[in-house]
Design a protein around this motif. Structure first.
Motif, PDB file in Angstrom:
ATOM      1  N   ASP A  69       0.791  -1.222   0.000  1.00 40.31           N
ATOM      2  CA  ASP A  69       0.000   0.000   0.000  1.00 40.31           C
ATOM      3  C   ASP A  69       0.827   1.277   0.000  1.00 40.31           C
ATOM      4  O   ASP A  69       0.271   2.376  -0.087  1.00 40.31           O
ATOM      5  CB  ASP A  69      -0.922   0.026   1.232  1.00 40.31           C
ATOM      6  CG  ASP A  69      -1.964  -1.089   1.178  1.00 40.31           C
ATOM      7  OD1 ASP A  69      -2.271  -1.540   0.052  1.00 40.31           O
ATOM      8  OD2 ASP A  69      -2.432  -1.503   2.250  1.00 40.31           O
ATOM      9  N   THR A  70       2.156   1.138   0.098  1.00 39.32           N
ATOM     10  CA  THR A  70       2.982   2.347   0.204  1.00 39.32           C
ATOM     11  C   THR A  70       3.892   2.576  -0.989  1.00 39.32           C
ATOM     12  O   THR A  70       4.386   3.683  -1.186  1.00 39.32           O
ATOM     13  CB  THR A  70       3.856   2.283   1.474  1.00 39.32           C
ATOM     14  OG1 THR A  70       4.735   1.148   1.394  1.00 39.32           O
ATOM     15  CG2 THR A  70       2.986   2.188   2.722  1.00 39.32           C
ATOM     16  N   GLY A 129      -2.282   7.797  -2.292  1.00 41.01           N
ATOM     17  CA  GLY A 129      -1.856   7.309  -0.976  1.00 41.01           C
ATOM     18  C   GLY A 129      -0.509   6.619  -0.948  1.00 41.01           C
ATOM     19  O   GLY A 129      -0.048   6.184   0.116  1.00 41.01           O
ATOM     20  N   TYR A 130       0.164   6.518  -2.087  1.00 41.07           N
ATOM     21  CA  TYR A 130       1.484   5.896  -2.099  1.00 41.07           C
ATOM     22  C   TYR A 130       2.547   6.868  -1.586  1.00 41.07           C
ATOM     23  O   TYR A 130       2.425   8.081  -1.763  1.00 41.07           O
ATOM     24  CB  TYR A 130       1.830   5.421  -3.510  1.00 41.07           C
ATOM     25  CG  TYR A 130       0.954   4.282  -3.984  1.00 41.07           C
ATOM     26  CD1 TYR A 130       1.190   2.977  -3.558  1.00 41.07           C
ATOM     27  CD2 TYR A 130      -0.118   4.516  -4.836  1.00 41.07           C
ATOM     28  CE1 TYR A 130       0.376   1.932  -3.992  1.00 41.07           C
ATOM     29  CE2 TYR A 130      -0.940   3.485  -5.273  1.00 41.07           C
ATOM     30  CZ  TYR A 130      -0.693   2.194  -4.834  1.00 41.07           C
ATOM     31  OH  TYR A 130      -1.500   1.162  -5.245  1.00 41.07           O
ATOM     32  N   GLU A 131       3.572   6.302  -0.980  1.00 39.86           N
ATOM     33  CA  GLU A 131       4.617   7.124  -0.368  1.00 39.86           C
ATOM     34  C   GLU A 131       5.930   7.091  -1.143  1.00 39.86           C
ATOM     35  O   GLU A 131       6.749   8.003  -1.013  1.00 39.86           O
ATOM     36  CB  GLU A 131       4.873   6.655   1.073  1.00 39.86           C
ATOM     37  CG  GLU A 131       3.638   6.760   1.967  1.00 39.86           C
ATOM     38  CD  GLU A 131       3.867   6.160   3.336  1.00 39.86           C
ATOM     39  OE1 GLU A 131       5.010   5.701   3.607  1.00 39.86           O
ATOM     40  OE2 GLU A 131       2.925   6.129   4.152  1.00 39.86           O
TER      41      GLU A 131
END
Length: 393
Positions: free
Chosen positions: A198-199, A231-233
């Motif tokens: 998710d990142t 929402g990705y980092e």
């Protein structure tokens, strides 16, 4: 002129008037007759051949009569009949004729109306979460304006059962931005996108994808805007499935943090007449935007105009107060504001919603807007900030 001639003229007009629809003239018969007499006494004609039908009262009366007769026929006749009538009476070929009062007993004049304002640009309104079906999602992809100065977020809808990355790839491949006056997205050079968690997002570029110094900031901003917004980092960068991407003077890099600072919005009108919300500052420029929502709102109202780009909030829209408490923002416009009369009202509403979203604002209540509705937005209650800029349907 002899009295007999005047009498013949008046009799002729009276006979024609009897055959025409009833016309109400605010002046009395005595006043009109007095004007005729006064005009004849002031400028008596010397020769019959030089007589001009422009005596004050006659010209004015004729103008009113002709207007009354022509108005219904113009509305009910085709353009061919209108052109013929205009030619016969020596008037401009126009379906609208303004009759101007003759102050000071001057000759009445017929004037063509002022030209209407230019058509509004084709504004691409946002996609609202509430208009999506249960099986649909919306995603935003960053494009660039023709001057390569601003990010232009473009949003589209896809079905949940379809893979998001595949749909992004399909969209940037099939959508032709030149048709709306934009440059292609830097993501067009990505051949594969994926995510193992998710990142992190993995972006695999084609072999020919080399970004020079002038493109570095654009690709960095586009990746940050597109995937940071999801929402990705961090982005893992590859070239033909090998980790590493030549990134201008920075050399080869294998990953980059997805940092995108909210800079508000401006309005771009392209050469094709399309209108979009764009980033509030230049890509990689020296401009610095405020760090607070209120500061950005004030920043978006600062007059700016360059290469088709203008500040979002025009001088005619003044904001009196901003409350950003507990995720439910309240924006109060100055007393007397009427957004119904503002051509750019919907763009302003959407730009404020998108900016508030970046500051964890869940909704905005607009007060003293002068209207209950702007485009699809009901201003009588809070409006959700979950919208997607510049929707392409």
């Amino acid at each position: 002129m002899k009295q007999r001639n005047v009498t013949e003229i008046e009799s002729s007009f009276e006979q024609q008037i009897r055959q025409m629809p009833k016309v109400e003239d605010r002046r009395s018969k005595e006043e009109i007759y007095g004007l005729v007499q006064k005009g004849l006494e002031k400028n008596p004609p010397r020769k019959r051949g030089n007589f001009k039908w422009v005596a004050p009262s006659i010209a004015s009366a004729a103008a009113v009569v002709l207007l009354a007769v022509l108005a219904p026929s113009i509305l009910n006749s085709g353009e061919e009949e209108l052109s013929l009538q205009s030619t016969e009476i020596g008037l401009p070929e126009s379906s609208e004729i303004a009759v101007v009062d003759d102050p000071g007993n001057e000759i009445g004049m017929m004037q063509a109306p002022e030209s209407s304002p230019e058509l509004e640009a084709n504004y691409y309104s946002a996609i609202r979460q509430e208009e999506l079906e249960e099986y649909e999602h919306a995603v935003t992809v960053a494009y660039i304006d023709e001057q390569a100065q601003y990010l232009v977020p473009i949003s589209f809808i896809y079905e949940k059962q379809e893979g998001m990355f595949e749909k992004i790839k399909t969209f940037v491949t099939e959508f032709n931005p030149e048709t709306v006056g934009l440059m292609e997205s830097p993501l067009n050079k990505v051949v594969f996108m994926s995510s193992e968690n998710d990142t992190e997002v993995v972006l695999d570029f084609q072999e020919a994808a080399f970004f020079g110094s002038t493109e570095t900031e654009a690709i960095r901003a586009a990746i940050g805007k597109t995937f940071g917004g999801l929402g990705y980092e961090k982005a893992i960068l590859k070239t033909e499935d090998q980790v590493g991407l030549l990134f201008g003077n920075e050399g080869e890099i294998g990953d980059m943090p997805l940092e995108y600072k909210e800079v508000g919005y401006r309005v771009l009108t392209t050469e094709t007449g399309e209108q979009f919300l764009v980033s509030g500052t230049y890509i990689g420029g020296s401009e610095s935007a405020p760090d607070s929502f209120q500061g950005l709102v004030e920043y978006m109202a600062i007059p700016f105009q360059e290469n088709g780009v203008e500040n979002l909030i025009p001088p005619s829209i003044q904001i009196e107060n901003i409350d950003t408490g507990k995720g439910e923002f309240v924006i109060t416009f100055a007393e007397g504001t009427n957004l119904a009369e503002e051509p750019r009202a919907q763009a302003v509403i959407e730009g404020l919603l998108l900016t508030a979203k970046s500051f964890d604002g869940q909704s905005i209540q607009f007060e003293q807007a002068g209207t209950n509705q702007v485009g699809p937005y009901d201003l009588t209650g809070p409006i959700s900030t979950t919208i997607f800029a510049n929707g392409i349907h």
